[in-house]
Every structure is written in C-alpha cells, then in structure tokens.
Enzyme design. Structure first.
Site, PDB file in Angstrom:
ATOM      1  N   HIS A   3      -5.245  -2.503   5.869  1.00 14.36           N
ATOM      2  CA  HIS A   3      -6.109  -2.510   4.689  1.00 14.36           C
ATOM      3  C   HIS A   3      -7.550  -2.156   5.042  1.00 14.36           C
ATOM      4  CE1 HIS A   3      -2.728  -4.383   2.779  1.00 14.36           C
ATOM      5  NE2 HIS A   3      -2.819  -5.477   3.511  1.00 14.36           N
ATOM      6  N   HIS A  29       0.393  -3.823  -0.584  1.00  9.88           N
ATOM      7  CA  HIS A  29       1.471  -3.610   0.379  1.00  9.88           C
ATOM      8  C   HIS A  29       2.564  -2.731  -0.214  1.00  9.88           C
ATOM      9  CE1 HIS A  29      -0.303  -7.656   1.100  1.00  9.88           C
ATOM     10  NE2 HIS A  29      -0.339  -7.214   2.333  1.00  9.88           N
TER      11      HIS A  29
END
Length: 333
Positions: A57, A219
C-alpha cells in the site's frame, strides 16, 4: 507477471532496505524484527505513534514516518498483517515515556496482532492506546474485516494525530484527536483493473475490459457492485454520493478533499477526478479548504482511485497545516 523484483519471497525485505538507503536522513530501519522508525526516536516526553499493516500500500505506512507524523511503521508481508513481535519492538523503540498510540486499519489480522502487542507492551510498563480507522463507506463487512474497512483516510488520521503529538499533547489528547478525525472522515474507491501479489503471480480478481468495481477494497476485496465502464464524472458521482450521505456532509461545511491513486492510475486522471469532485462539493455548498492528490494508499499496481472527504474545523485545519517531514509528505520544515 512482469515486476521489478528478484525473489518474490524477498520483496518486502529488499524494499525496506531500499527505503532506508533512500531516506536515511528521516528514518532508520530494524531488520530483526522488521520495522521503520524515525531517525531521532525515541523522542523524550512525546507520545509515540505506531502504525502498520500488510505491505503493498506504499507509501502507507513507512512513507509517513518522520517528524510531525508517525514515529514507527511495521510492514507485514504483502497484504498480510505484521505479527505482534515487530509491533511490540516498534512500540518499545518509540516509547519516550509519554505512552504510545497505535493507529490500526480495521482488518481482523491487524486488529488482533496490534491488540496482542499492546498487551505485551503494557506488561513491559508502556501505556498504549489504540484507535481503529474504518473510513470506507462501501461495505460493512468484507473478506478481511468485521465492520467497515480502513483505507485512505488513515493518512489523514496519521498526519493530524502526529501533529498533536509533536506539539506536546498527552496520550489521551492525541487519541481523542485521532478519534475525532476517524469520526469525520469517509472514503470510497473504484478499481479499473486488479493487482498481482508477487508471491501469487496472478491477478487478485478478474474484471472484463469494459468492467469496473465500485467500492473496491485496498486488497482487491469486492465492493458494492460491478458495472460497465463510465465516464470519469459519472464514476465520481457514484463515489461521492455515499460519502456525503454518511455523516452527512452539509452546506456550510469546510472539508479536506483527498483523491488517492491505487498505484497504477496516471496523475492526469486523478486531477480529472479531483476537478469533478470539487465541482460537486461546491454545488452542495461545501467548501474545499485543504487538498491532497496523488498515490498515498495504494494496492500495488491496481488502476483505480479513491475519494476521501474529511470535515474540518479550526483545530483539525491547524494540525493538518503543522510542519511534517516524511518521505511521502513534507511541508513547513
């Protein structure tokens, strides 16, 4: 799979080593266990801030370690929570005697492992408070969560709470500021393509060439609906509607508007999105007084973006404007 990697098993270790080499003026890195800490930690008398979660991320969370923001970040494997041991080690490393705040995105593994680390830190004599970020309005429960997911609003929590800690607020006050931001920030995203986790070697989900996923998780978790590709303005309208209805945001509000790229979206497209979002807010009498556009909470190479709106007041605006020096955000120093 085409990626700039060596052995997929070593992606996180090699990336963290590269991050340390690039930003040695801001951070230092522990390799056993792995965590990133600001170069001058621990700062005596200051509340320490620790966050973390699965890698993939970036720049979240390591890119936000430094003066005015996080004191430490704990990266897990790609899309996998770090275990309690490095979280505890990071908590110990930033303890300056004023306690430590854990900022945790609402994913089951993150919540459980940070909770365990906090219990271990308490046994070691360190006072820990925890706040859970759950800004995603797209879905209530998902593959990784009970309740709403923590997404790009986490960056705003880390910046504003970090400024409160930097000015000398005590642990209870820093936690209260963080909770205030969590209560007033909302996010929703869209995916145009999936991403490929290096050790998996294949897309995390599939989308047809003419499909997009509204409400995607960071995700690749499913969102609210899968629809045919629409013009950018229509997609922005789909995302902003649920965001503005949720608190709700109303005419007369002042807000921070964040348009966040998911990793594979060109900056030019993010500004097209920002333009429409600002138009919609202005038409509703909502004033955008602070802005942020770019890749801040990504999902590897996923094409897509998220929109985050934070309701501001004088205190939150001042804390947002306070100096910060990290790899990914820096102003005022």
């Amino acid at each position: 799979m085409k990626k700039l990697v060596n052995d997929p098993k070593n992606v996180v270790d090699e990336a963290v080593a590269g991050f340390a080499a690039a930003h040695g003026d801001i951070v230092r890195v522990s390799s056993d266990p792995t965590f990133i800490v600001r170069a001058d930690a621990p700062v005596s008398g200051k509340v320490g801030l620790v966050s973390g979660g699965g890698s993939g991320h970036e720049p979240l969370h390591g890119g936000f370690v430094g003066v005015g923001m996080l004191d430490a970040a704990v990266p897990g494997a790609v899309f996998t929570s770090p275990t309690p041991d490095p979280i505890l080690a990071a908590t110990q490393a930033v303890n300056g005697g004023a306690g430590v705040l854990h900022i945790v995105k609402n994913y089951t593994g993150d919540v459980l492992n940070f909770e365990t680390a906090a219990d271990l830190a308490l046994a070691d004599g360190i006072e820990v408070r925890t706040v859970i970020v759950n800004d995603d309005v797209a879905v209530k429960d998902s593959l990784y969560t009970a309740g709403r997911r923590g997404v790009a609003g986490t960056v705003l929590v880390e910046k504003i709470a970090g400024a409160a800690a930097e000015r000398g607020d005590d642990l209870a006050s820093v936690a209260a500021v963080a909770e205030k931001v969590i209560g007033q920030v909302r996010t929703m995203g869209v995916a145009l393509t999936p991403c490929i986790v290096p050790h998996a070697g294949e897309p995390s989900f599939t989308l047809a060439e003419d499909e997009i996923e509204i409400g995607i998780g960071i995700h690749g978790e499913p969102g609210r609906e899968r629809i045919k590709l629409e013009p950018a303005d229509a997609i922005v309208d789909r995302l902003l509607g649920p965001i503005l209805e949720d608190i709700p945001f109303v005419s007369g509000d002042s807000v921070l508007l964040l348009v966040n790229g998911m990793g594979g979206t060109p900056q030019i497209e993010l500004y097209i999105v920002f333009r429409r979002a600002a138009e919609v807010l202005a038409a509703k009498g909502i004033t955008v007084t602070r802005t942020l556009v770019g890749n801040f909470t990504t999902s590897l190479e996923m094409q897509g973006m998220s929109i985050t709106v934070l309701k501001l007041d004088d205190e939150l605006t001042a804390l947002w404007d306070a100096p910060v020096q990290t790899a990914a955000l820096r102003w005022g120093r």
